[in-house]
Design a protein around this motif. Structure first.
Motif, PDB file in Angstrom:
ATOM      1  N   TYR A 111       0.841  -1.208   0.000  1.00 55.89           N
ATOM      2  CA  TYR A 111       0.000   0.000   0.000  1.00 55.89           C
ATOM      3  C   TYR A 111       0.866   1.243   0.000  1.00 55.89           C
ATOM      4  O   TYR A 111       1.816   1.344   0.789  1.00 55.89           O
ATOM      5  CB  TYR A 111      -0.897   0.035   1.241  1.00 55.89           C
ATOM      6  CG  TYR A 111      -1.760  -1.180   1.363  1.00 55.89           C
ATOM      7  CD1 TYR A 111      -3.071  -1.189   0.907  1.00 55.89           C
ATOM      8  CD2 TYR A 111      -1.244  -2.357   1.918  1.00 55.89           C
ATOM      9  CE1 TYR A 111      -3.847  -2.328   0.999  1.00 55.89           C
ATOM     10  CE2 TYR A 111      -2.015  -3.494   2.016  1.00 55.89           C
ATOM     11  CZ  TYR A 111      -3.317  -3.477   1.550  1.00 55.89           C
ATOM     12  OH  TYR A 111      -4.077  -4.600   1.636  1.00 55.89           O
ATOM     13  N   GLU A 112       0.479   2.164  -0.871  1.00 51.66           N
ATOM     14  CA  GLU A 112       1.145   3.466  -0.883  1.00 51.66           C
ATOM     15  C   GLU A 112       0.168   4.479  -0.291  1.00 51.66           C
ATOM     16  O   GLU A 112      -0.843   4.819  -0.922  1.00 51.66           O
ATOM     17  CB  GLU A 112       1.490   3.862  -2.321  1.00 51.66           C
ATOM     18  CG  GLU A 112       2.211   5.173  -2.388  1.00 51.66           C
ATOM     19  CD  GLU A 112       2.527   5.593  -3.813  1.00 51.66           C
ATOM     20  OE1 GLU A 112       1.754   5.259  -4.743  1.00 51.66           O
ATOM     21  OE2 GLU A 112       3.545   6.269  -3.994  1.00 51.66           O
ATOM     22  N   PRO A 113       0.452   4.985   0.916  1.00 57.26           N
ATOM     23  CA  PRO A 113      -0.493   5.947   1.516  1.00 57.26           C
ATOM     24  C   PRO A 113      -0.605   7.217   0.670  1.00 57.26           C
ATOM     25  O   PRO A 113       0.349   7.624   0.006  1.00 57.26           O
ATOM     26  CB  PRO A 113       0.127   6.252   2.884  1.00 57.26           C
ATOM     27  CG  PRO A 113       1.044   5.102   3.165  1.00 57.26           C
ATOM     28  CD  PRO A 113       1.562   4.652   1.827  1.00 57.26           C
ATOM     29  N   ASP A 114      -1.783   7.822   0.721  1.00 58.04           N
ATOM     30  CA  ASP A 114      -2.008   9.109   0.049  1.00 58.04           C
ATOM     31  C   ASP A 114      -1.027  10.146   0.604  1.00 58.04           C
ATOM     32  O   ASP A 114      -0.667  10.121   1.788  1.00 58.04           O
ATOM     33  CB  ASP A 114      -3.452   9.550   0.313  1.00 58.04           C
ATOM     34  CG  ASP A 114      -3.817  10.814  -0.447  1.00 58.04           C
ATOM     35  OD1 ASP A 114      -4.397  10.698  -1.527  1.00 58.04           O
ATOM     36  OD2 ASP A 114      -3.501  11.925   0.055  1.00 58.04           O
ATOM     37  N   GLY A 115      -0.625  11.079  -0.253  1.00 57.97           N
ATOM     38  CA  GLY A 115       0.342  12.105   0.153  1.00 57.97           C
ATOM     39  C   GLY A 115      -0.128  12.915   1.351  1.00 57.97           C
ATOM     40  O   GLY A 115       0.690  13.340   2.181  1.00 57.97           O
ATOM     41  N   ALA A 116      -1.439  13.143   1.470  1.00 61.01           N
ATOM     42  CA  ALA A 116      -1.942  13.928   2.607  1.00 61.01           C
ATOM     43  C   ALA A 116      -1.712  13.153   3.913  1.00 61.01           C
ATOM     44  O   ALA A 116      -1.382  13.741   4.954  1.00 61.01           O
ATOM     45  CB  ALA A 116      -3.428  14.241   2.418  1.00 61.01           C
ATOM     46  N   VAL A 117      -1.877  11.827   3.854  1.00 58.77           N
ATOM     47  CA  VAL A 117      -1.655  10.979   5.039  1.00 58.77           C
ATOM     48  C   VAL A 117      -0.182  11.045   5.441  1.00 58.77           C
ATOM     49  O   VAL A 117       0.157  11.175   6.623  1.00 58.77           O
ATOM     50  CB  VAL A 117      -2.061   9.512   4.710  1.00 58.77           C
ATOM     51  CG1 VAL A 117      -1.602   8.562   5.805  1.00 58.77           C
ATOM     52  CG2 VAL A 117      -3.571   9.417   4.491  1.00 58.77           C
ATOM     53  N   ILE A 118       0.696  11.003   4.434  1.00 59.44           N
ATOM     54  CA  ILE A 118       2.138  11.029   4.723  1.00 59.44           C
ATOM     55  C   ILE A 118       2.528  12.382   5.309  1.00 59.44           C
ATOM     56  O   ILE A 118       3.205  12.463   6.334  1.00 59.44           O
ATOM     57  CB  ILE A 118       2.943  10.711   3.440  1.00 59.44           C
ATOM     58  CG1 ILE A 118       2.623   9.281   2.982  1.00 59.44           C
ATOM     59  CG2 ILE A 118       4.440  10.885   3.693  1.00 59.44           C
ATOM     60  CD1 ILE A 118       3.227   8.899   1.650  1.00 59.44           C
ATOM     61  N   ARG A 119       2.050  13.460   4.660  1.00 57.77           N
ATOM     62  CA  ARG A 119       2.395  14.804   5.163  1.00 57.77           C
ATOM     63  C   ARG A 119       1.880  15.023   6.580  1.00 57.77           C
ATOM     64  O   ARG A 119       2.500  15.727   7.372  1.00 57.77           O
ATOM     65  CB  ARG A 119       1.771  15.875   4.268  1.00 57.77           C
ATOM     66  CG  ARG A 119       2.329  15.900   2.874  1.00 57.77           C
ATOM     67  CD  ARG A 119       3.468  16.866   2.776  1.00 57.77           C
ATOM     68  NE  ARG A 119       3.788  17.139   1.397  1.00 57.77           N
ATOM     69  CZ  ARG A 119       4.750  17.956   1.016  1.00 57.77           C
ATOM     70  NH1 ARG A 119       5.467  18.585   1.905  1.00 57.77           N
ATOM     71  NH2 ARG A 119       4.995  18.152  -0.251  1.00 57.77           N
ATOM     72  N   ALA A 120       0.717  14.430   6.893  1.00 57.85           N
ATOM     73  CA  ALA A 120       0.124  14.626   8.224  1.00 57.85           C
ATOM     74  C   ALA A 120       0.731  13.685   9.262  1.00 57.85           C
ATOM     75  O   ALA A 120       0.300  13.703  10.421  1.00 57.85           O
ATOM     76  CB  ALA A 120      -1.393  14.428   8.144  1.00 57.85           C
ATOM     77  N   HIS A 121       1.703  12.880   8.848  1.00 58.70           N
ATOM     78  CA  HIS A 121       2.328  11.891   9.740  1.00 58.70           C
ATOM     79  C   HIS A 121       1.271  10.947  10.330  1.00 58.70           C
ATOM     80  O   HIS A 121       1.218  10.742  11.548  1.00 58.70           O
ATOM     81  CB  HIS A 121       3.113  12.575  10.870  1.00 58.70           C
ATOM     82  CG  HIS A 121       4.267  13.389  10.390  1.00 58.70           C
ATOM     83  ND1 HIS A 121       5.099  14.101  11.217  1.00 58.70           N
ATOM     84  CD2 HIS A 121       4.753  13.612   9.132  1.00 58.70           C
ATOM     85  CE1 HIS A 121       6.030  14.731  10.496  1.00 58.70           C
ATOM     86  NE2 HIS A 121       5.828  14.446   9.218  1.00 58.70           N
TER      87      HIS A 121
END
Ligand SMILES: C[S@@+](CC[C@H](N)C(=O)[O-])C[C@H]1O[C@@H](n2cnc3c(N)ncnc32)[C@H](O)[C@@H]1O
Length: 420
Positions: free
Chosen positions: A301-311
């Protein structure tokens, strides 16, 4: 208002048309006189007659319109707007064809989907009288007014303010949105339920990445967040800069991170949030333990960029019962498929140590000709790898280059199935 003499006008018109055609500049200048001229009966007819902007035909269109007796100044202004509208359609959809823009105003305007999400959050909290402190060409003003707020919008630049007022009027929102050309830092905020602030992140046509260089400056942003407010910031904002007691929300649209918004006072609901548009799926920070780390299972799974940015990767891992491939890399894995709106799922077919020759041989044996290359924790350039693979088959594969147990690894996957 400054209308040029016929000679100056003709020169400007020819310069604009030539520059647009040759791609030397992206837009002609927008002047305050253009706004009224383009909204006059003659201006509207002219803009409508250009219709869809075709850069290859700019010179011919300009000559035809000028030969038909249209003032050269108006032709130049209309061509500039036609080009800006073309670019604006991705952000504003059909509204773009009724709006006016400035080049910088368009670059900085919030796309309609993201502005509508924000406006719904503001009105959901029951706030009706909103001050939009740096309204630009009115992207957020329009969304707030449409969501039912009464918006007092302020903009320092007179041309941009005139464009915002024209846009609100053109979209039938005059009764709900009023635009004033004024310095936001001097606005009296009494009487407003809420304040929205979208500081300028461009100067001299260039993007500003350092929040310290925003206009109005950061101390004004911090002061605004002391009350009930929402401030739009760049998605790269360092977490350490978010004031204590303020929620930071990262928003993506169709998988692309668009912005972060800081919510204070009554608007704060959590400390970190990721919202994915168009679904509206939203994830907040919990207190998950450290996710386990293990080798790739059947699903990656590749998390959405917003999920990654929000830690918030650990939150997704916990909800899915998933594990990380590496403690510091945002790829997750499970053995059985687990549907989640917060990450794209790939079915794994092969896992191999990263080396060009064996990778190429495997892809050739699978008749792969189209590869989507993704990477995290690897210095490779996806485009370079794609070229080096020199594939000619007909199948499609996803090549994920990453680290597993500290070792450079390739995870081959099937392309994700489009959502039903
Ligand atoms: C990021 S843009 C706003 C975009 C807007 N939210 C939209 O969606 O169209 C920021 C705007 O703030 C304006 N601005 C900068 N400093 C200002 C100030 N002190 N007072 C009012 N407006 C200001 C700039 O001219 C610019 O148009």
């Amino acid at each position: 208002m400054r209308w040029h003499t016929q000679g100056e006008s003709a020169n400007r018109h020819i310069r604009t048309a030539l520059a647009l055609r040759q791609g030397e500049c992206q837009h002609g200048p927008v002047e305050i006189s253009d706004v009224a001229a383009l909204r006059s009966a003659a201006g509207r007819v002219l803009l409508d007659s250009i219709g869809r902007y075709d850069s290859a035909a700019t010179m011919r269109i300009a000559e035809t319109l000028a030969a038909a007796g249209n003032p050269a100044e108006l032709v130049a202004a209309a061509l500039t707007q036609a080009r800006l509208r073309e670019r604006a359609r991705g952000r504003f959809g059909a509204d773009a064809d009724r709006m006016l823009f400035t080049p910088d105003g368009l670059e900085q305007a919030t796309r309609a989907t993201v502005a509508a999400h924000r406006a719904a959050r503001l009105t959901g909290a029951g706030h009706r009288r909103v001050a939009d402190l740096c309204c630009g060409i009115g992207g957020d003003t329009i969304a707030l007014a449409r969501a039912g707020c009464f918006v007092e919008a302020f903009e320092l630049d007179p041309v941009t303010a005139a464009v915002a007022a024209a846009n609100a009027d053109e979209l039938g929102l005059t009764g709900r949105a009023r635009v004033t050309c004024a310095d936001a830092t001097a606005v009296d905020r009494t009487g407003f339920d809420a304040v929205f602030l979208d500081p300028s992140r461009r100067a001299g046509g260039r993007r500003i990445f350092d929040p310290g260089a925003y206009l109005p400056p950061w101390p004004f942003v911090a002061e605004t967040l002391a009350g009930a407010a929402c401030v739009k910031v760049a998605p790269g904002i360092p977490h350490g800069l978010v004031p204590a007691g303020v929620e930071a929300e990262w928003v993506s649209d169709h998988g692309e991170v668009k912005e972060a918004a800081l919510w204070s006072g009554a608007f704060r609901t959590t400390s970190r949030r990721a919202t994915l548009l168009p679904s509206g799926a939203t994830l907040t920070d919990g207190a998950p333990g450290r996710p386990p780390v293990r080798a790739p299972g059947r699903w990656l799974y590749e998390p959405d960029g917003a999920v990654i940015r929000a830690h918030l990767v650990a939150e997704v891992a916990e909800a899915m019962g998933g594990a990380l491939l590496d403690p510091r890399i945002a790829y997750l894995t499970t053995e059985a498929p687990v549907p989640t709106p917060f990450a794209t799922a790939y079915e794994v077919t092969d896992v191999l140590p990263f080396a060009l020759k064996p990778l190429r041989a495997l892809l050739k044996a699978q008749d792969v000709g189209i590869v989507t290359v993704k990477k995290r924790g690897s210095p490779i350039e996806p485009e370079t790898l794609r070229r080096q693979l020199r594939l000619s088959g007909s199948a499609h594969a996803v090549v994920i280059v990453t680290r597993v147990a500290g070792k450079p690894t390739v995870v081959l996957c099937r392309p994700p199935q489009p959502a039903a």
